[in-house]
Write an enzyme that holds these catalytic residues in place. Structure first.
Site, short mmCIF file in Angstrom:
data_model
loop_
_atom_site.label_atom_id
_atom_site.label_comp_id
_atom_site.label_asym_id
_atom_site.label_seq_id
_atom_site.Cartn_x
_atom_site.Cartn_y
_atom_site.Cartn_z
N ASP A 72 0.86 -1.28 -0.11
CA ASP A 72 -0.07 0.11 -0.03
C ASP A 72 0.86 1.27 0.04
O ASP A 72 1.91 1.19 0.08
CB ASP A 72 -0.85 -0.09 1.26
C1 BGC Z 1 -5.15 3.59 0.19
C2 BGC Z 1 -5.26 2.47 -0.73
C3 BGC Z 1 -5.32 3.08 -2.03
C4 BGC Z 1 -3.76 3.80 -2.14
C5 BGC Z 1 -3.44 4.25 -3.63
C6 BGC Z 1 -3.65 4.07 0.03
O1 BGC Z 1 -3.46 5.28 0.94
O2 BGC Z 1 -5.13 2.58 1.42
O3 BGC Z 1 -6.27 1.81 -0.70
O4 BGC Z 1 -5.31 2.15 -3.19
O5 BGC Z 1 -3.65 4.58 -1.23
O6 BGC Z 1 -4.07 5.36 -3.62
#
Ligand code: BGC
Length: 680
Positions: A254
């Protein structure tokens, strides 16, 4: 792809395992780089070695980034573009939590198909969806990105969503592996602690549904599992994901979650994090560059590491091949905004996602003089969180659609003047949470409906005019105090582009509500986490025995349980029949139930079949949803609905984490009917 891999330098290989934002390639870095990205410390040469891009505004930007990149790249491997199309790109669908209330996987798949077309035209090859994290705590801001509290529903909707994306050619990344939805006390990014058995029994099935449907990537979670951050968790990424779930695709961290292991204090520094990531099975790191900066030296120390790197790079190259990037790295088509078809799907899905919780006087009559009160009467931004490319200026206000039901606008009052309200025969109060009150990093300690809303409702109720509460919310709220003061309650978890039309059509009966809650509404915050499929207790609640499972100040029951939802039709369930009460695995019973529409209003209803394993080698939930079917019934029509019990409806993970079916008796529930059978 193996040939391409052979010709890559170690720097180029590590670049393929790194994802950064688009402006690194085309923007002014001094102006645009902030937060975690300042830590990237990538010089220009390294930027043009990276392999994937996070987010993109439109296909033109995508083409520009791709062209700028390919012109400078030695190996000419195209970049792959990924982004968060969670419930629609431009045409916004209901949030996933709302979609799950529809109990209609076909519609959910259609929604995903429309989203996929728009996402691809924008320039994305991958969406970071579905979020298959099972949720139980409405304080967590991200519950509306999930499909709710039930493992089976999570499986079915994750599956349908991925199939929808796939059928249009959009690749998908299921997230957040694993059990991110269990953040302690509902606080985003907090510790998650659960047993392996709990993980297997409840939390894996959503991810499994997505993987079975062909999800191409898996994103790791911010949280720890067994005290090891998910992003560097070998057990999760190798034993569970690769071996048990047989996932063959790419893993991705993530946002910045690899370097966050330093803050978890389980990695000493960046290079330690990089080493832990690659050995645990993490392929791509998002928004950090520790692989590029550390792993070359680590390979010198331990040449075996190169094998892991090569495998990861090969998976990334295959992903790019699957996305068709080697054939055509550009997106040529312009984006068609808000196509009618996508909007129609958004409407259909929303109309089945709205839930009727209380009803004394709905639907409204066109002759009813009404007062329209509350923020959402005139609010255009009703799209919910993660609706970046959805344009709130293109949505309608609720008042517009309600007025359309009247020949003469003067029957609709829109102010808080008590004298004006007194002239009306009905009050529609459209209130709740704002869009900013839920989503990532938007957890809440207090989920009571707002104090000033409670005061307003009580005051309005003194007028003795029927009140309909239309609750707009990103999560189940505690509304216990106000239920007695309103006559009707419609709730939704943000319905997307067609919200206002669906709400007004539902108020006036053009849409007959058929949604059922995908997540329980607690009676009191103190009951959280509260979910229907909990284990039995050794001291289940008894009125007469004080030493049983209960609170001394409130009851155990939620306000509205998972699966609850009313209709304007009146459905009756009868004649629950079972083909054979003595079953074997080769001869499992079929269950039949008669559903009758006892009203003169055509309606849809979902028939939910729950099973309780009466006795097993370990404690089992009080009941579990195993199958459901949605049907339409004309006025006074009856239908016999059949469910064939399947082996998987009876299986569970035992304490050795083995999926087993044990002999014994099972109880089958449909609404308030039940029957039993034994398995030999
Ligand atoms: C979130 C994810 C997301 C990623 C990319 C993160 O902060 O937890 O769900 O896909 O950002 O935008």
């Amino acid at each position: 792809m193996e040939n391409i891999l052979k010709n890559l330098t170690i720097e180029e290989k590590l670049g393929q395992l790194t994802m950064i934002a688009p402006f690194f390639y085309i923007g002014d870095l001094k102006k645009e780089v902030f937060g975690a990205l300042t830590e990237l410390k990538l010089d220009e040469e390294k930027i043009f070695l990276t392999g994937s891009v996070l987010g993109i505004q439109n296909h033109k930007e995508m083409n520009l980034v791709q062209k700028t990149y390919l012109e400078r790249s030695r190996h000419k491997i195209p970049l792959i573009f990924m982004g968060d199309v969670i419930h629609g790109a431009v045409t916004i669908m209901p949030t996933p939590l709302a979609q799950a209330c529809s109990f209609n996987p076909k519609l959910v798949k259609k929604g995903a198909q429309e989203s996929a077309k728009e996402a691809m035209k924008k320039g994305l090859q991958v969406t970071f969806s579905p979020m298959s994290d099972l949720v139980r705590d409405p304080r967590w801001g991200r519950v509306n990105e999930s499909f709710g509290e039930d493992p089976y529903l999570n499986y079915v909707f994750s599956y349908a969503t991925v199939k929808g994306y796939k059928s249009e050619g959009l690749l998908s990344c299921v997230k957040h592996f694993a059990a991110y939805g269990l953040s302690e006390a509902g606080k985003d990014y907090n510790t998650v602690d659960l047993s392996r058995l709990n993980l297997f029994s409840y939390f894996l099935s959503g991810y499994e549904g997505a993987i079975r449907a062909g999800a191409d990537l898996v994103m790791t979670a911010f949280n720890t599992f067994e005290y090891v951050p998910a992003t560097t968790n070998k057990y999760l990424l190798k034993d569970v994901l690769r071996k048990k779930l047989k996932f063959k695709g790419v893993t991705i961290s993530d946002y910045d979650s690899l370097l966050q292991t330093i803050k978890h204090r389980s990695s000493l520094n960046e290079c330690d994090a990089a080493l832990k990531g690659i050995t645990a099975g993490l392929d791509i790191e998002m928004a950090s560059s520790s692989y590029m900066r550390c792993l070359k030296d680590e390979v010198k120390k331990n040449p075996e590491l190169l094998k892991l790197i090569d495998k990861a790079v090969l998976r990334v190259l295959k992903l790019k091949e699957k996305a068709g990037l080697f054939k055509d790295p550009y997106r040529k088509k312009d984006l068609e905004l808000n196509t009618l078809k996508a909007l129609k799907t958004s409407y259909d899905l929303a109309s089945e996602s709205i839930v009727l919780l209380k009803n004394e006087t709905l639907p409204l009559n066109k002759k009813t003089k009404i007062s329209l009160l509350g923020k959402y009467v005139s609010e255009k931004h009703v799209l919910g969180p993660w609706s970046w490319h959805g344009d709130p200026n293109k949505t309608d206000e609720l008042s517009k659609h309600i007025k359309a039901y009247y020949k003469n606008d003067s029957e609709v009052f829109e102010d808080y003047d008590i004298e004006a309200i007194k002239k009306s025969n009905h009050i529609v109060l459209a209130i709740g949470e704002t869009r900013e009150e839920s989503g990532e990093a938007h957890s809440k300690a207090n989920i009571d409906i707002k104090e000033h809303h409670q005061v307003l409702i009580k005051k309005l109720s003194e007028l003795n005019i029927p009140i309909t509460l239309v609750l707009y919310t990103g999560r189940p709220l505690v509304i216990t105090n106000i239920v007695p003061f309103v006559n009707n309650i419609l709730v939704h978890f943000h319905l997307g582009s067609k919200t206002s039309k669906v709400v007004s059509d539902t108020l006036y009966g053009k849409n007959n509500p058929s949604g059922r809650l995908s997540m329980t509404f607690p009676k009191h915050l103190g009951q959280v986490p509260i979910y229907y499929n909990h284990l039995s207790s050794g001291r289940p609640y008894s009125k007469t025995d004080p030493y049983t499972m209960k609170y001394i100040d409130i009851s155990n029951e939620p306000l509205y349980e998972f699966g609850y939802g009313l209709s304007y039709s009146k459905f009756k369930y009868s004649n629950l029949e079972i083909t054979n009460k003595e079953a074997t695995l080769n001869n499992l019973p079929t269950i039949k139930v008669t559903v009758t529409n006892e009203s003169n209003i055509k309606g849809k209803t979902s028939i939910l079949l729950y099973i309780k394993d009466d006795f097993a080698s370990i404690a089992r939930p009080v009941k579990e949803l195993k199958q459901f079917k949605k049907i339409t019934l004309k006025p006074y029509e009856s239908k016999v609905v059949e469910f064939k019990i399947r082996k998987e409806d009876l299986s569970f993970y035992n304490e050795k984490l083995k999926k087993v079916i044990e002999k014994g008796t099972f109880t089958v529930y449909i609404e308030d009917l039940f029957t039993k059978f034994s398995l030999e």
